[in-house]
Design a protein around this motif. Structure first.
Motif, short mmCIF file in Angstrom:
data_model
loop_
_atom_site.label_atom_id
_atom_site.label_comp_id
_atom_site.label_asym_id
_atom_site.label_seq_id
_atom_site.Cartn_x
_atom_site.Cartn_y
_atom_site.Cartn_z
N GLN A 1 1.23 -1.39 -0.21
CA GLN A 1 0.28 0.17 -0.40
C GLN A 1 0.36 1.50 0.00
OE1 GLN A 1 -2.89 0.73 3.75
NE2 GLN A 1 -3.78 2.45 2.71
N PHE A 2 1.88 0.94 1.20
CA PHE A 2 2.88 2.44 0.78
C PHE A 2 4.39 2.29 0.21
CE2 PHE A 2 0.21 2.38 4.70
CZ PHE A 2 -0.28 3.61 4.80
N ASN A 3 4.17 0.94 -0.66
CA ASN A 3 5.37 1.06 -2.01
C ASN A 3 6.77 1.21 -0.61
OD1 ASN A 3 6.51 0.86 -4.25
ND2 ASN A 3 7.05 2.77 -4.59
N SER A 4 7.26 0.67 0.31
CA SER A 4 8.20 0.22 0.92
C SER A 4 8.69 -0.68 1.31
CB SER A 4 7.27 1.17 2.65
OG SER A 4 6.27 2.22 2.49
N ALA A 5 9.77 -0.68 1.84
CA ALA A 5 10.35 -2.25 2.13
C ALA A 5 10.29 -2.75 3.23
CB ALA A 5 11.86 -1.84 1.35
N VAL A 6 9.98 -3.70 3.33
CA VAL A 6 9.79 -4.14 5.10
C VAL A 6 11.52 -5.52 4.98
CG1 VAL A 6 8.73 -5.99 6.64
CG2 VAL A 6 7.74 -3.78 5.40
N LEU A 7 12.16 -5.26 6.30
CA LEU A 7 13.24 -6.44 6.30
C LEU A 7 12.56 -7.19 7.97
CD1 LEU A 7 16.21 -7.41 5.89
CD2 LEU A 7 16.88 -6.03 7.56
N CYS A 8 12.03 -8.34 7.68
CA CYS A 8 12.24 -9.26 8.97
C CYS A 8 13.24 -10.16 9.53
CB CYS A 8 10.89 -10.06 8.60
SG CYS A 8 9.67 -9.40 8.77
N ILE A 9 14.15 -9.27 10.71
CA ILE A 9 14.95 -10.56 11.36
C ILE A 9 14.26 -11.68 11.66
CG2 ILE A 9 17.11 -10.16 12.98
CD1 ILE A 9 17.36 -7.51 12.01
N ASN A 10 15.08 -13.48 11.25
CA ASN A 10 14.41 -13.91 11.94
C ASN A 10 15.48 -14.41 12.45
OD1 ASN A 10 12.88 -16.65 12.56
ND2 ASN A 10 13.03 -17.63 10.06
N GLN A 11 15.43 -15.26 13.88
CA GLN A 11 16.20 -16.10 14.60
C GLN A 11 16.36 -18.29 13.17
OE1 GLN A 11 14.49 -17.25 18.24
NE2 GLN A 11 15.20 -15.25 18.72
N VAL A 12 17.49 -18.34 13.96
CA VAL A 12 17.92 -19.86 13.35
C VAL A 12 17.53 -21.59 13.78
CG1 VAL A 12 18.77 -19.40 11.37
CG2 VAL A 12 19.49 -20.11 13.53
#
Length: 341
Positions: free
Chosen positions: A242-253
């Motif tokens: 909707q807002f033409n943005s970038a999303v970064l999700c940090i994940n564990q292992v």
């Protein structure tokens, strides 16, 4: 609510709908095809034509193949030409990217780096906007952020000094904290959405997605956990599109045991991203940052060797680049940087 006058339908179909009391497109979409048939006495082909027209009206934009969109899509630079080369320009804008890795490998530092990179003009790989950093487990690393700000001229030597000096980096990084899934969902739907709607930010980092799910759900709660994962994913996708943005999700292992099933991680890795396939299917790009044996030196600085790898992406091949963490941030290694044993 949309009326039938907005659709190109035969008057016979419109009259049948009005006689049956179906007054709006929304009413029709809330019914199944057979129910509409019974209520309006229309043929199956007429009902299919009706539902197709209604769905087209409600669609915000025409679908576009991912590879076609890639030719014209925006990218958010990582601030390093070596790593940007690996990702063909940086993180895709309008999609959710996951970055996984072991503790202390540099995931949070890369997210902080992106919080500064987004503030540059588009001609220098940014989006000329701010960033919001959502913490779910640790306190926000403000001291490291200040160090990265001080070293920006060193990291971004490609940018004219007057451009870097004109940016008030610290004033455009917003920090949020979420202690549980309910507060995270509320944060994203209200405060983060407000920042995006006011054009104050165009980059969202969540550090991390796994911590809350690990603390709130046990092995027997897999169904509810999956539902919550899908809800979170839907919210993130809606915001970035909707807002033409970038999303970064940090994940564990998690560790890989012998005989494990396919885990959608790098073939040479001994760990896999957490949250399983339910989450893996929700991200557009999966990256993994791994620690390698050996160190690399530069002047008086030493850094453990890392490797940033593309696990999957619709527009990228599986590949990787060695990297190191310096005072100015995470940088990919070129031929001039020789790892030590």
């Amino acid at each position: 609510m949309s009326s039938w006058r907005q659709l190109e339908l035969h008057p016979r179909i419109v009259n049948a709908l009005q006689k049956a009391g179906v007054q709006s497109v929304r009413d029709a979409l809330c019914m199944s095809g057979p129910d509409l048939q019974r209520l309006t006495c229309l043929s199956a082909s007429d009902v299919r034509r009706l539902l197709t027209a209604a769905a087209l009206l409600c669609r915000a934009r025409r679908p576009q193949p991912v590879l076609a969109a890639d030719d014209f899509g925006l990218r958010l630079s990582l601030g390093c030409p070596v790593l940007d080369g690996l990702l063909r320009g940086g993180l895709p804008v309008g999609g959710v990217t996951e970055l996984s890795g072991e503790s202390g490998v540099g995931k949070t530092q890369l997210a902080l780096q992106l919080c500064l990179s987004v503030q540059y003009p588009a001609r220098h790989g940014g989006l000329d906007s701010g960033a919001v950093f959502v913490c779910t487990e640790d306190t926000f690393p403000s001291r490291r952020l200040q160090q990265l700000i001080r070293e920006q001229s060193r990291l971004r030597a490609d940018v004219p000094p007057h451009v870097t000096d004109s940016l008030q980096f610290g004033d455009r990084v917003y920090v949020e904290h979420a202690a549980d899934l309910t507060s995270l969902e509320s944060c994203l739907r209200r405060r983060v959405r407000l920042l995006l709607a006011r054009h104050l930010v165009r980059f969202v980092a969540v550090d991390s997605v796994a911590s809350l799910f690990r603390s709130e759900f046990g092995l027997s709660d897999w169904l509810e956990k999956t539902k919550q994962l899908l809800t979170l994913s839907s919210t993130l996708h809606h915001l970035c599109r909707q807002f033409n943005s970038a999303v970064l999700c940090i994940n564990q292992v998690t560790d890989i045991f012998s005989g494990s099933e396919e885990y959608m991680g790098p073939p040479s890795s001994t760990v896999r991203p957490a949250l399983g396939l339910a989450w893996a299917n929700q991200v557009m790009v999966r990256l993994m940052l791994r620690r390698l044996r050996g160190t690399v030196s530069r002047g008086e600085e030493d850094s453990a060797l890392r490797r940033l790898e593309v696990v999957f992406a619709p527009h990228l091949p599986r590949a990787g680049r060695d990297a190191a963490v310096w005072k100015e941030g995470v940088r990919g290694l070129d031929g001039a940087d020789a790892p030590l044993g």
